[in-house]
Every structure is written in structure tokens, then in C-alpha cells.
Design a protein around this motif. Sequence first.
Motif, PDB file in Angstrom:
ATOM      1  N   LEU A   2       0.826  -1.213   0.000  1.00 60.67           N
ATOM      2  CA  LEU A   2       0.000   0.000   0.000  1.00 60.67           C
ATOM      3  C   LEU A   2       0.860   1.262   0.000  1.00 60.67           C
ATOM      4  O   LEU A   2       0.522   2.246  -0.657  1.00 60.67           O
ATOM      5  N   ARG A   3       1.953   1.220   0.713  1.00 65.98           N
ATOM      6  CA  ARG A   3       2.865   2.376   0.747  1.00 65.98           C
ATOM      7  C   ARG A   3       3.452   2.626  -0.649  1.00 65.98           C
ATOM      8  O   ARG A   3       3.525   3.760  -1.107  1.00 65.98           O
ATOM      9  N   PHE A   4       3.857   1.564  -1.311  1.00 67.77           N
ATOM     10  CA  PHE A   4       4.430   1.695  -2.653  1.00 67.77           C
ATOM     11  C   PHE A   4       3.370   2.187  -3.639  1.00 67.77           C
ATOM     12  O   PHE A   4       3.653   3.014  -4.509  1.00 67.77           O
ATOM     13  N   LEU A   5       2.150   1.678  -3.514  1.00 69.64           N
ATOM     14  CA  LEU A   5       1.064   2.109  -4.395  1.00 69.64           C
ATOM     15  C   LEU A   5       0.761   3.595  -4.209  1.00 69.64           C
ATOM     16  O   LEU A   5       0.519   4.314  -5.165  1.00 69.64           O
ATOM     17  N   LYS A   6       0.801   4.034  -2.962  1.00 66.90           N
ATOM     18  CA  LYS A   6       0.567   5.454  -2.687  1.00 66.90           C
ATOM     19  C   LYS A   6       1.652   6.310  -3.351  1.00 66.90           C
ATOM     20  O   LYS A   6       1.382   7.380  -3.888  1.00 66.90           O
ATOM     21  N   VAL A  50       6.242  -4.868 -12.307  1.00 68.75           N
ATOM     22  CA  VAL A  50       5.662  -5.695 -13.380  1.00 68.75           C
ATOM     23  C   VAL A  50       4.272  -5.168 -13.749  1.00 68.75           C
ATOM     24  O   VAL A  50       3.931  -5.074 -14.928  1.00 68.75           O
ATOM     25  N   ALA A  51       3.490  -4.786 -12.750  1.00 66.05           N
ATOM     26  CA  ALA A  51       2.153  -4.244 -13.007  1.00 66.05           C
ATOM     27  C   ALA A  51       2.235  -2.945 -13.812  1.00 66.05           C
ATOM     28  O   ALA A  51       1.494  -2.760 -14.781  1.00 66.05           O
ATOM     29  N   ARG A  52       3.142  -2.055 -13.431  1.00 65.22           N
ATOM     30  CA  ARG A  52       3.287  -0.789 -14.157  1.00 65.22           C
ATOM     31  C   ARG A  52       3.750  -1.031 -15.596  1.00 65.22           C
ATOM     32  O   ARG A  52       3.266  -0.389 -16.524  1.00 65.22           O
ATOM     33  N   CYS A  53       4.663  -1.961 -15.782  1.00 69.06           N
ATOM     34  CA  CYS A  53       5.128  -2.289 -17.137  1.00 69.06           C
ATOM     35  C   CYS A  53       3.992  -2.891 -17.962  1.00 69.06           C
ATOM     36  O   CYS A  53       3.795  -2.539 -19.130  1.00 69.06           O
ATOM     37  N   THR A  54       3.242  -3.788 -17.350  1.00 70.53           N
ATOM     38  CA  THR A  54       2.127  -4.449 -18.034  1.00 70.53           C
ATOM     39  C   THR A  54       1.083  -3.432 -18.472  1.00 70.53           C
ATOM     40  O   THR A  54       0.531  -3.538 -19.570  1.00 70.53           O
ATOM     41  N   LEU A  55       0.810  -2.453 -17.634  1.00 71.92           N
ATOM     42  CA  LEU A  55      -0.185  -1.419 -17.949  1.00 71.92           C
ATOM     43  C   LEU A  55       0.416  -0.271 -18.759  1.00 71.92           C
ATOM     44  O   LEU A  55      -0.241   0.741 -18.981  1.00 71.92           O
ATOM     45  N   GLN A  56       1.652  -0.435 -19.168  1.00 65.88           N
ATOM     46  CA  GLN A  56       2.388   0.528 -20.002  1.00 65.88           C
ATOM     47  C   GLN A  56       2.445   1.917 -19.375  1.00 65.88           C
ATOM     48  O   GLN A  56       2.249   2.929 -20.043  1.00 65.88           O
ATOM     49  N   MET A  57       2.723   1.950 -18.083  1.00 69.38           N
ATOM     50  CA  MET A  57       2.886   3.222 -17.384  1.00 69.38           C
ATOM     51  C   MET A  57       4.336   3.657 -17.506  1.00 69.38           C
ATOM     52  O   MET A  57       5.239   2.854 -17.302  1.00 69.38           O
ATOM     53  N   THR A  58       4.524   4.906 -17.866  1.00 66.28           N
ATOM     54  CA  THR A  58       5.884   5.419 -18.009  1.00 66.28           C
ATOM     55  C   THR A  58       6.072   6.615 -17.084  1.00 66.28           C
ATOM     56  O   THR A  58       5.173   7.435 -16.962  1.00 66.28           O
ATOM     57  N   PRO A  63      11.402   8.103  -9.609  1.00 61.65           N
ATOM     58  CA  PRO A  63      12.287   8.466  -8.485  1.00 61.65           C
ATOM     59  C   PRO A  63      11.575   8.383  -7.131  1.00 61.65           C
ATOM     60  O   PRO A  63      12.186   8.004  -6.139  1.00 61.65           O
ATOM     61  N   LEU A  64      10.283   8.706  -7.093  1.00 57.22           N
ATOM     62  CA  LEU A  64       9.531   8.621  -5.836  1.00 57.22           C
ATOM     63  C   LEU A  64       9.355   7.162  -5.398  1.00 57.22           C
ATOM     64  O   LEU A  64       9.463   6.840  -4.215  1.00 57.22           O
ATOM     65  N   LEU A  65       9.124   6.273  -6.344  1.00 59.78           N
ATOM     66  CA  LEU A  65       9.038   4.847  -6.016  1.00 59.78           C
ATOM     67  C   LEU A  65      10.387   4.337  -5.521  1.00 59.78           C
ATOM     68  O   LEU A  65      10.459   3.574  -4.565  1.00 59.78           O
ATOM     69  N   LEU A  66      11.446   4.788  -6.158  1.00 59.04           N
ATOM     70  CA  LEU A  66      12.798   4.418  -5.723  1.00 59.04           C
ATOM     71  C   LEU A  66      13.034   4.873  -4.286  1.00 59.04           C
ATOM     72  O   LEU A  66      13.552   4.132  -3.454  1.00 59.04           O
ATOM     73  N   LYS A  67      12.616   6.091  -3.989  1.00 60.62           N
ATOM     74  CA  LYS A  67      12.801   6.654  -2.649  1.00 60.62           C
ATOM     75  C   LYS A  67      12.039   5.847  -1.597  1.00 60.62           C
ATOM     76  O   LYS A  67      12.575   5.532  -0.533  1.00 60.62           O
ATOM     77  N   HIS A  68      10.776   5.508  -1.883  1.00 64.01           N
ATOM     78  CA  HIS A  68       9.955   4.804  -0.892  1.00 64.01           C
ATOM     79  C   HIS A  68      10.273   3.314  -0.800  1.00 64.01           C
ATOM     80  O   HIS A  68      10.254   2.744   0.289  1.00 64.01           O
ATOM     81  N   ALA A  69      10.534   2.685  -1.935  1.00 62.21           N
ATOM     82  CA  ALA A  69      10.804   1.243  -1.936  1.00 62.21           C
ATOM     83  C   ALA A  69      12.245   0.935  -1.548  1.00 62.21           C
ATOM     84  O   ALA A  69      12.546  -0.140  -1.056  1.00 62.21           O
ATOM     85  N   ARG A  70      13.117   1.890  -1.820  1.00 58.78           N
ATOM     86  CA  ARG A  70      14.559   1.719  -1.578  1.00 58.78           C
ATOM     87  C   ARG A  70      15.151   0.586  -2.412  1.00 58.78           C
ATOM     88  O   ARG A  70      16.082  -0.091  -1.991  1.00 58.78           O
TER      89      ARG A  70
END
Length: 118
Positions: A2-6, A50-58, A63-70
Motif C-alpha cells: 500500500l505504501r508503494f502504491l501510494k 511488473v504491473a506498471r510495465c504491463t499497464l504501459q505506465m511510463t 524516483p519517488l518509487l525508488l525513494k519509498h521502496a529503496r
Amino acid sequence: MLRFLKAAQLDKKHYQKLEHLAFYLIELCLVECEALKLKPSQLCASALYVARCTLQMTPAWTPLLLKHARYDVSQFRDCAEMILRFQKSARSGQLKVTYEKYMRSDLSGVAAIKPLVV
């Protein structure tokens, strides 16, 4: 998860489909011994990627996902490929309960989405 999705910062329409697909992918991991050897945070980051790639999100990883997911993509590429294998075999595997669950319209029917071709 949920944190990563946010941290993905999507509007409600796109968020829901991404959320359903990411949770579908992570649930596929729950019955695979290979996946249980990995950190939950790495599995979540990989499933979201994988979900973002599958849904063709670019971009696929921001960088924000990198920051939160580490995690950088290079740190979970193998895990993402493993999850993709699980997704590709979900329809024909012996345990179809997760696949059938995520075919429901209230879960956006994400199990019907074609897996990425790598």
C-alpha cells in the motif's frame, strides 16, 4: 504494498487497476516456494514494477518509487522476471484459485490482462 502504491501517485481510475494487478501478482507469489525466499518488500516492489510495465505506465519506476521502496530496478529484475513467470503460468497451473478470483469484475478482471512478452 500500500505504501508503494501510494507513492505511485495515480488518479483513482488508474490507481485501482494498478492496485488490483499488483495484488494479483503478489498473491501468485504466496504459493511459490521460490518467492518465499525473498524479502516481502522486494516482492512488492517487483510486483508493482511488473504491473506498471504491463499497464504501459511510463516511467515504469519513478524516483519517488525508488525513494519509498529503496530498490532500484537492477536490484529486483530477477524477482520481477520470476513474478512474470508466475503470471504466465497462472491460467494453466494446478492452483487456479487466485487466477479465478482476479477474473472477477470487482477486481478489474486483471487476471485476463496479457502478461508482458520479454
